[in-house]
Design a protein around this motif. Structure first.
Motif, PDB file in Angstrom:
ATOM      1  N   VAL A  30     -29.407 -74.084  16.313  1.00 29.22           N
ATOM      2  CA  VAL A  30     -28.006 -73.718  16.077  1.00 29.22           C
ATOM      3  C   VAL A  30     -27.366 -73.330  17.407  1.00 29.22           C
ATOM      4  O   VAL A  30     -28.046 -73.250  18.431  1.00 29.22           O
ATOM      5  N   GLU A  31     -26.076 -73.065  17.364  1.00 28.78           N
ATOM      6  CA  GLU A  31     -25.307 -72.634  18.543  1.00 28.78           C
ATOM      7  C   GLU A  31     -25.987 -71.406  19.178  1.00 28.78           C
ATOM      8  O   GLU A  31     -26.222 -70.411  18.493  1.00 28.78           O
ATOM      9  N   PRO A  32     -26.310 -71.453  20.474  1.00 27.53           N
ATOM     10  CA  PRO A  32     -27.017 -70.338  21.100  1.00 27.53           C
ATOM     11  C   PRO A  32     -26.207 -69.059  21.263  1.00 27.53           C
ATOM     12  O   PRO A  32     -26.774 -67.990  21.459  1.00 27.53           O
ATOM     13  N   GLY A  33     -24.883 -69.112  21.153  1.00 32.02           N
ATOM     14  CA  GLY A  33     -24.063 -67.925  21.390  1.00 32.02           C
ATOM     15  C   GLY A  33     -23.754 -67.093  20.157  1.00 32.02           C
ATOM     16  O   GLY A  33     -23.168 -66.018  20.263  1.00 32.02           O
ATOM     17  N   ILE A  34     -24.154 -67.560  18.978  1.00 36.25           N
ATOM     18  CA  ILE A  34     -23.820 -66.851  17.726  1.00 36.25           C
ATOM     19  C   ILE A  34     -25.114 -66.547  16.979  1.00 36.25           C
ATOM     20  O   ILE A  34     -25.907 -67.442  16.706  1.00 36.25           O
TER      21      ILE A  34
ATOM     22  N   GLY B  38     -19.230 -69.997   9.648  1.00 38.30           N
ATOM     23  CA  GLY B  38     -19.505 -71.417   9.882  1.00 38.30           C
ATOM     24  C   GLY B  38     -20.902 -71.928   9.613  1.00 38.30           C
ATOM     25  O   GLY B  38     -21.604 -71.492   8.715  1.00 38.30           O
ATOM     26  N   ILE B  39     -21.308 -72.864  10.426  1.00 35.73           N
ATOM     27  CA  ILE B  39     -22.571 -73.562  10.227  1.00 35.73           C
ATOM     28  C   ILE B  39     -23.763 -72.625  10.354  1.00 35.73           C
ATOM     29  O   ILE B  39     -24.816 -72.862   9.747  1.00 35.73           O
ATOM     30  N   GLU B  40     -23.620 -71.536  11.091  1.00 37.25           N
ATOM     31  CA  GLU B  40     -24.726 -70.591  11.233  1.00 37.25           C
ATOM     32  C   GLU B  40     -25.083 -69.961   9.887  1.00 37.25           C
ATOM     33  O   GLU B  40     -26.242 -69.682   9.611  1.00 37.25           O
ATOM     34  N   ARG B  41     -24.090 -69.723   9.038  1.00 39.00           N
ATOM     35  CA  ARG B  41     -24.369 -69.170   7.707  1.00 39.00           C
ATOM     36  C   ARG B  41     -25.119 -70.203   6.852  1.00 39.00           C
ATOM     37  O   ARG B  41     -26.064 -69.874   6.141  1.00 39.00           O
ATOM     38  N   ILE B  42     -24.726 -71.457   6.953  1.00 35.16           N
ATOM     39  CA  ILE B  42     -25.411 -72.526   6.212  1.00 35.16           C
ATOM     40  C   ILE B  42     -26.852 -72.651   6.719  1.00 35.16           C
ATOM     41  O   ILE B  42     -27.796 -72.799   5.935  1.00 35.16           O
ATOM     42  N   ALA B  43     -27.033 -72.597   8.041  1.00 35.50           N
ATOM     43  CA  ALA B  43     -28.382 -72.661   8.616  1.00 35.50           C
ATOM     44  C   ALA B  43     -29.232 -71.501   8.101  1.00 35.50           C
ATOM     45  O   ALA B  43     -30.418 -71.687   7.784  1.00 35.50           O
ATOM     46  N   ASP B  44     -28.652 -70.313   7.969  1.00 32.42           N
ATOM     47  CA  ASP B  44     -29.373 -69.151   7.451  1.00 32.42           C
ATOM     48  C   ASP B  44     -29.831 -69.397   6.009  1.00 32.42           C
ATOM     49  O   ASP B  44     -30.981 -69.145   5.670  1.00 32.42           O
TER      50      ASP B  44
ATOM     51  N   PHE C 199     -34.394 -72.017  16.408  1.00 28.99           N
ATOM     52  CA  PHE C 199     -33.995 -71.897  17.808  1.00 28.99           C
ATOM     53  C   PHE C 199     -32.569 -71.366  17.793  1.00 28.99           C
ATOM     54  O   PHE C 199     -31.643 -72.086  17.404  1.00 28.99           O
ATOM     55  N   ALA C 200     -32.404 -70.084  18.168  1.00 31.76           N
ATOM     56  CA  ALA C 200     -31.108 -69.436  17.983  1.00 31.76           C
ATOM     57  C   ALA C 200     -30.919 -68.271  18.956  1.00 31.76           C
ATOM     58  O   ALA C 200     -31.796 -67.964  19.769  1.00 31.76           O
ATOM     59  N   HIS C 201     -29.788 -67.610  18.825  1.00 25.71           N
ATOM     60  CA  HIS C 201     -29.428 -66.414  19.596  1.00 25.71           C
ATOM     61  C   HIS C 201     -30.543 -65.364  19.454  1.00 25.71           C
ATOM     62  O   HIS C 201     -31.085 -65.177  18.362  1.00 25.71           O
ATOM     63  N   PRO C 202     -30.884 -64.652  20.534  1.00 22.76           N
ATOM     64  CA  PRO C 202     -31.951 -63.646  20.469  1.00 22.76           C
ATOM     65  C   PRO C 202     -31.701 -62.534  19.448  1.00 22.76           C
ATOM     66  O   PRO C 202     -32.645 -61.916  18.967  1.00 22.76           O
TER      67      PRO C 202
ATOM     68  N   SER D 295     -30.706 -62.876  16.398  1.00 22.08           N
ATOM     69  CA  SER D 295     -30.754 -63.412  15.040  1.00 22.08           C
ATOM     70  C   SER D 295     -31.763 -62.657  14.182  1.00 22.08           C
ATOM     71  O   SER D 295     -32.773 -62.154  14.668  1.00 22.08           O
ATOM     72  N   ASP D 296     -31.475 -62.566  12.880  1.00 26.73           N
ATOM     73  CA  ASP D 296     -32.337 -61.896  11.907  1.00 26.73           C
ATOM     74  C   ASP D 296     -32.765 -62.950  10.887  1.00 26.73           C
ATOM     75  O   ASP D 296     -31.968 -63.344  10.034  1.00 26.73           O
ATOM     76  N   THR D 297     -34.003 -63.390  10.964  1.00 21.14           N
ATOM     77  CA  THR D 297     -34.453 -64.503  10.142  1.00 21.14           C
ATOM     78  C   THR D 297     -35.883 -64.292   9.667  1.00 21.14           C
ATOM     79  O   THR D 297     -36.681 -63.667  10.379  1.00 21.14           O
ATOM     80  N   PRO D 298     -36.228 -64.809   8.479  1.00 20.41           N
ATOM     81  CA  PRO D 298     -37.617 -64.741   8.028  1.00 20.41           C
ATOM     82  C   PRO D 298     -38.492 -65.806   8.711  1.00 20.41           C
ATOM     83  O   PRO D 298     -39.697 -65.773   8.612  1.00 20.41           O
ATOM     84  N   ALA D 299     -37.852 -66.740   9.416  1.00 20.13           N
ATOM     85  CA  ALA D 299     -38.576 -67.799  10.117  1.00 20.13           C
ATOM     86  C   ALA D 299     -39.073 -67.276  11.463  1.00 20.13           C
ATOM     87  O   ALA D 299     -38.702 -66.189  11.904  1.00 20.13           O
ATOM     88  N   ARG D 300     -39.879 -68.077  12.117  1.00 21.94           N
ATOM     89  CA  ARG D 300     -40.266 -67.765  13.491  1.00 21.94           C
ATOM     90  C   ARG D 300     -39.041 -67.994  14.356  1.00 21.94           C
ATOM     91  O   ARG D 300     -38.447 -69.070  14.336  1.00 21.94           O
ATOM     92  N   LEU D 301     -38.622 -66.983  15.110  1.00 20.34           N
ATOM     93  CA  LEU D 301     -37.436 -67.093  15.965  1.00 20.34           C
ATOM     94  C   LEU D 301     -37.852 -67.458  17.381  1.00 20.34           C
ATOM     95  O   LEU D 301     -38.677 -66.779  17.994  1.00 20.34           O
TER      96      LEU D 301
END
Length: 83
Positions: free
Chosen positions: A32-36, A45-51, A67-70, A72-78
């Motif tokens: 996703v976009e590295p700045g958000i 936007g698309i970051e919510r859909i990616a989540d 692969f995202a902004h540092p 980010s809060d995700t259950p995946a490997r960040l």
């Protein structure tokens, strides 16, 4: 990797057949976009859909790397950009 058990429903003519299917988990990378951050704090936007996608795939037992902004809060490997 272990298999994921899931139930499938198949319509055959007038009959509905339910069966248990063994599915091998996938290894999935999503960028996703590295700045958000994901999920975004104020922006939808698309970051919510990616989540939503990442969370659903992890719930189904797949191995997901985001692969995202540092921040980010995700259950995946960040895998943060730039690190």
């Amino acid at each position: 990797m272990t298999s994921i058990e899931r139930a499938d429903t198949l319509a055959v003519g007038d009959h509905v057949v339910r069966r248990s299917v063994s599915v091998r988990p996938l290894r999935i990378g999503i960028t996703v976009e590295p700045g958000i951050p994901v999920p975004p704090r104020l922006y939808g936007g698309i970051e919510r859909i990616a989540d939503f996608l990442v969370r659903s795939l992890v719930e189904r037992g797949h191995e997901v790397t985001l692969f995202a902004h540092p921040g980010s809060d995700t259950p995946a490997r960040l895998q943060p950009y730039g690190l």
